[in-house]
Write an enzyme that holds these catalytic residues in place. Structure first.
Site, mmCIF file in Angstrom:
data_model
loop_
_atom_site.group_PDB
_atom_site.id
_atom_site.type_symbol
_atom_site.label_atom_id
_atom_site.label_comp_id
_atom_site.label_asym_id
_atom_site.label_seq_id
_atom_site.Cartn_x
_atom_site.Cartn_y
_atom_site.Cartn_z
ATOM 1 N NE ARG A 1 -11.385 -37.854 16.867
ATOM 2 C CZ ARG A 1 -10.288 -37.921 16.547
ATOM 3 N NH1 ARG A 1 -9.503 -37.309 16.823
ATOM 4 N NH2 ARG A 1 -9.842 -39.623 17.584
ATOM 5 C CG HIS B 1 -7.748 -36.797 11.025
ATOM 6 N ND1 HIS B 1 -8.510 -37.029 11.149
ATOM 7 C CD2 HIS B 1 -6.572 -37.498 11.679
ATOM 8 C CE1 HIS B 1 -8.995 -38.021 12.853
ATOM 9 N NE2 HIS B 1 -7.246 -37.727 13.213
HETATM 10 P P1 NDP Z 1 -5.407 -39.136 27.587
HETATM 11 O O1 NDP Z 1 -6.833 -39.256 27.044
HETATM 12 O O2 NDP Z 1 -4.336 -39.468 27.409
HETATM 13 O O3 NDP Z 1 -5.876 -37.169 27.353
HETATM 14 C C1 NDP Z 1 -6.936 -36.990 27.929
HETATM 15 C C2 NDP Z 1 -6.253 -34.803 28.559
HETATM 16 O O4 NDP Z 1 -6.545 -34.186 28.215
HETATM 17 C C3 NDP Z 1 -5.910 -35.402 30.251
HETATM 18 O O5 NDP Z 1 -5.219 -34.767 30.753
HETATM 19 C C4 NDP Z 1 -7.683 -34.612 30.939
HETATM 20 O O6 NDP Z 1 -7.127 -34.566 32.050
HETATM 21 C C5 NDP Z 1 -7.665 -33.842 29.435
HETATM 22 N N1 NDP Z 1 -8.749 -34.026 29.757
HETATM 23 C C6 NDP Z 1 -9.452 -34.580 29.731
HETATM 24 N N2 NDP Z 1 -10.676 -33.812 29.294
HETATM 25 C C7 NDP Z 1 -10.757 -32.368 30.282
HETATM 26 C C8 NDP Z 1 -11.281 -31.749 30.823
HETATM 27 N N3 NDP Z 1 -13.002 -32.244 30.237
HETATM 28 N N4 NDP Z 1 -10.875 -30.139 31.023
HETATM 29 C C9 NDP Z 1 -9.194 -30.386 31.155
HETATM 30 N N5 NDP Z 1 -8.800 -31.144 30.236
HETATM 31 C C10 NDP Z 1 -9.306 -32.379 30.246
HETATM 32 O O7 NDP Z 1 -5.552 -38.365 25.535
HETATM 33 P P2 NDP Z 1 -4.356 -38.418 24.255
HETATM 34 O O8 NDP Z 1 -3.169 -37.679 24.788
HETATM 35 O O9 NDP Z 1 -4.208 -40.018 23.346
HETATM 36 O O10 NDP Z 1 -5.736 -37.979 23.199
HETATM 37 C C11 NDP Z 1 -5.583 -36.389 23.509
HETATM 38 C C12 NDP Z 1 -7.066 -36.371 21.393
HETATM 39 O O11 NDP Z 1 -6.402 -36.120 20.161
HETATM 40 C C13 NDP Z 1 -7.811 -37.764 21.499
HETATM 41 O O12 NDP Z 1 -8.523 -38.376 22.728
HETATM 42 C C14 NDP Z 1 -7.322 -37.622 19.485
HETATM 43 O O13 NDP Z 1 -9.415 -37.067 19.783
HETATM 44 C C15 NDP Z 1 -6.918 -36.852 19.733
HETATM 45 N N6 NDP Z 1 -5.853 -37.271 18.131
HETATM 46 C C16 NDP Z 1 -5.250 -36.846 17.224
HETATM 47 C C17 NDP Z 1 -4.839 -36.889 16.262
HETATM 48 C C18 NDP Z 1 -4.392 -37.459 14.824
HETATM 49 O O14 NDP Z 1 -3.755 -37.235 14.032
HETATM 50 N N7 NDP Z 1 -4.720 -35.527 14.587
HETATM 51 C C19 NDP Z 1 -3.637 -38.683 16.917
HETATM 52 C C20 NDP Z 1 -4.167 -38.825 18.073
HETATM 53 C C21 NDP Z 1 -4.650 -38.383 19.051
HETATM 54 P P3 NDP Z 1 -6.547 -35.602 32.713
HETATM 55 O O15 NDP Z 1 -4.967 -35.507 32.667
HETATM 56 O O16 NDP Z 1 -6.414 -34.166 34.253
HETATM 57 O O17 NDP Z 1 -7.580 -36.460 33.024
HETATM 58 C C1 OXD Z 2 -6.777 -41.047 16.971
HETATM 59 C C2 OXD Z 2 -6.607 -40.221 15.677
HETATM 60 O O1 OXD Z 2 -7.090 -40.800 17.858
HETATM 61 O O2 OXD Z 2 -5.618 -40.628 14.666
HETATM 62 O O3 OXD Z 2 -5.319 -41.585 17.166
HETATM 63 O O4 OXD Z 2 -7.418 -39.027 15.567
#
Ligand code: NDP
Ligand code: OXD
Length: 309
Positions: A224, A272
Site C-alpha cells: 500500500r 496498481h
Molecule cells: P496476509 O495477510 O496473508 O499476510 C500478511 C503477512 O504480513 C504475514 O506474514 C504477517 O506475519 C506479516 N505481518 C503483518 N504485520 C506485521 C508486522 N507488524 N511485522 C512483521 N510482519 C507482519 O497478506 P497477503 O500476503 O495476502 O497480502 C499482503 C498485502 O499485499 C495486502 O494486504 C495488500 O495490501 C497487498 N496486495 C497488493 C496487490 C497489488 O496489486 N498491488 C494485490 C494483492 C495484495 P505473520 O505471518 O507472522 O502473521
Molecule cells: C488487493 C489489491 O489488496 O489489489 O487485492 O491491492
C-alpha cells in the site's frame, strides 16, 4: 436477503454474472441501486464510501474484493459486530509471483537502464551479476509473500523474509519480529514490501530502514502507498542510499499529475496492477462466505480485527 457489491467506479457486471452462475437464486445488487437496505446481509467492498456500511441494519459480514482489508478496517461506519473476510486465490498468487520476478529481473539485468538508453539511441553494456549474488528480502510472508519468496529462491536469488511469526520455507531464511528486523535488513539488497497496511506497518518504508539495507539497494512496494514515506524515498534516492524504487501502489491513486515521482528515472511506476482478483475464480468463495454468514458459521479467510489483517 441480498448480497451487495460496493466498488465505486468499477464495472461489477462480471462479478454479478459469476455469482449468478453459481447460484441463480441469489439476490445480488450493485450499489447504489439497492431496493431495501433492511434486506442487505452481506457486502463485498472495494474502496467503499466511508459512511455507508452502518446504513444496513442487518449486515452480518463484509468481504474485501481483494486481499487487502485496510479499506474496511479504517471504515468507521463498519459496526464492530460485523465479521470481515478477504479473498485468497491461486491467480492472485500467480500474478504477484510474475510481477515481482519481472521487477527483480529488470533491476538485476539492467533492462531499465537499457530501455532508458534506447530512448537516446545509446548502445552501452553494463556488467551484471547473476541471481545468486543478489539478496532479496520480502517483508510479509502471508498468502502472497510466502509463494513469492519460494519462487525467487527457486530462480536462484538469495531470499529471506520477515514476518511476525517464524516460517519454515524452502530455501528462504525466515526472520521474525522487531528484534530480527535489523538482521533481515542488513542481509537485504532488494526489499519487497508485501505487508498488510496496519497501525504497526504504516510508514515502515522510511529512511532508517533504507539506511540498513545492503548496497546498491532497491525498494519494491506492492503493498500500500501508505507504507512508504514519500519524502524519505526522495531523500534516499538523492543521497544514493537507494539506487531505485519500483512502485505499484500510492497513497493517492491515480498518482496525481504533479507528483514528483513521475519525473524520476530511478522510480518505476505501475498503476496498481501487480495482482488483480478474477471474478470467476473467487465467486465460489464469496458465495460460500455469504451462506456461512447467513447461517452464523465462521467465515473462511476471516480477518482478525486485533491483528488488522
Ligand atoms: P496476509 O495477510 O496473508 O499476510 C500478511 C503477512 O504480513 C504475514 O506474514 C504477517 O506475519 C506479516 N505481518 C503483518 N504485520 C506485521 C508486522 N507488524 N511485522 C512483521 N510482519 C507482519 O497478506 P497477503 O500476503 O495476502 O497480502 C499482503 C498485502 O499485499 C495486502 O494486504 C495488500 O495490501 C497487498 N496486495 C497488493 C496487490 C497489488 O496489486 N498491488 C494485490 C494483492 C495484495 P505473520 O505471518 O507472522 O502473521
Ligand atoms: C488487493 C489489491 O489488496 O489489489 O487485492 O491491492
Amino acid at each position: 436477503m441480498s448480497l451487495v457489491f460496493i466498488a465505486p467506479n468499477r464495472d461489477l457486471s462480471a462479478w454479478k454474472r459469476a455469482l449468478e452462475q453459481i447460484d441463480p437464486n441469489l439476490e445480488i445488487e450493485i450499489w447504489p441501486d439497492i431496493e431495501n437496505k433492511n434486506r442487505v446481509h452481506f457486502c463485498v467492498c472495494w474502496n467503499q464510501p466511508k459512511h455507508l456500511l452502518d446504513s444496513f441494519p442487518n449486515l452480518k459480514a463484509v468481504s474485501s474484493l481483494g486481499a487487502g482489508v485496510d479499506h474496511l478496517l479504517t471504515d468507521d461506519s463498519l459496526p464492530d459486530s460485523v465479521d470481515i473476510c478477504r479473498v485468497v486465490s491461486p491467480s492472485l498468487v500467480q500474478q504477484m509471483k510474475e510481477y515481482i520476478l519481472g521487477a527483480i529481473l529488470n533491476i538485476q539485468r539492467n533492462f531499465i537502464r537499457c530501455f532508458q538508453q534506447k530512448n537516446k539511441k545509446i548502445w552501452q553494456t553494463h556488467d551484471h551479476s547473476s541471481a545468486s549474488h543478489w539478496n532479496v528480502g520480502i517483508m510479509g510472508l502471508g498468502e502472497l509473500g510466502r509463494p513469492v519468496a519460494e519462487q525467487l529462491a527457486q530462480v536462484g536469488y538469495q531470499v529471506s523474509g520477515w514476518s511476525r511469526s517464524k516460517k519454515a520455507l524452502t530455501n528462504v531464511r525466515s526472520y521474525a519480529g522487531s528484534d530480527e528486523l535489523d538482521s533481515f535488513l542488513n542481509n537485504t539488497q532488494i526489499l519487497v514490501c508485501l505487508l498488510p497496511l496496519t497501525t504497526e506497518t504504516e510508514g515502515i518504508l522510511a529512511l532508517d530502514i533504507f539506511k540498513k539495507l545492503k548496497h546498491p539497494a532497491w525498494v519494491i512496494n506492492v503493498a500500500r502507498g501508505e507504507h512508504l514515506v514519500n519524502e524519505d524515498l526522495i531523500y534516499a534516492l538523492d543521497s544514493s542510499i537507494l539506487q531505485g524504487a519500483w512502485l505499484d501502489v500510492f497513497s493517492k491513486e491515480p498518482l496525481p499529475n504533479q507528483h514528483p515521482f513521475w519525473n524520476r528515472d530511478n522510480i518505476m511506476i505501475t498503476p496498481h496492477i501487480a495482482s488483480v482478483t478474477e471474478p470467476d475464480e473467487v465467486a465460489q468463495q464469496i458465495v460460500d462466505n455469504y451462506k456461512r454468514a447467513l447461517s452464523g458459521m465462521p467465515l473462511n479467510y476471516a480477518v482478525d480485527r486485533e491483528k488488522e489483517y
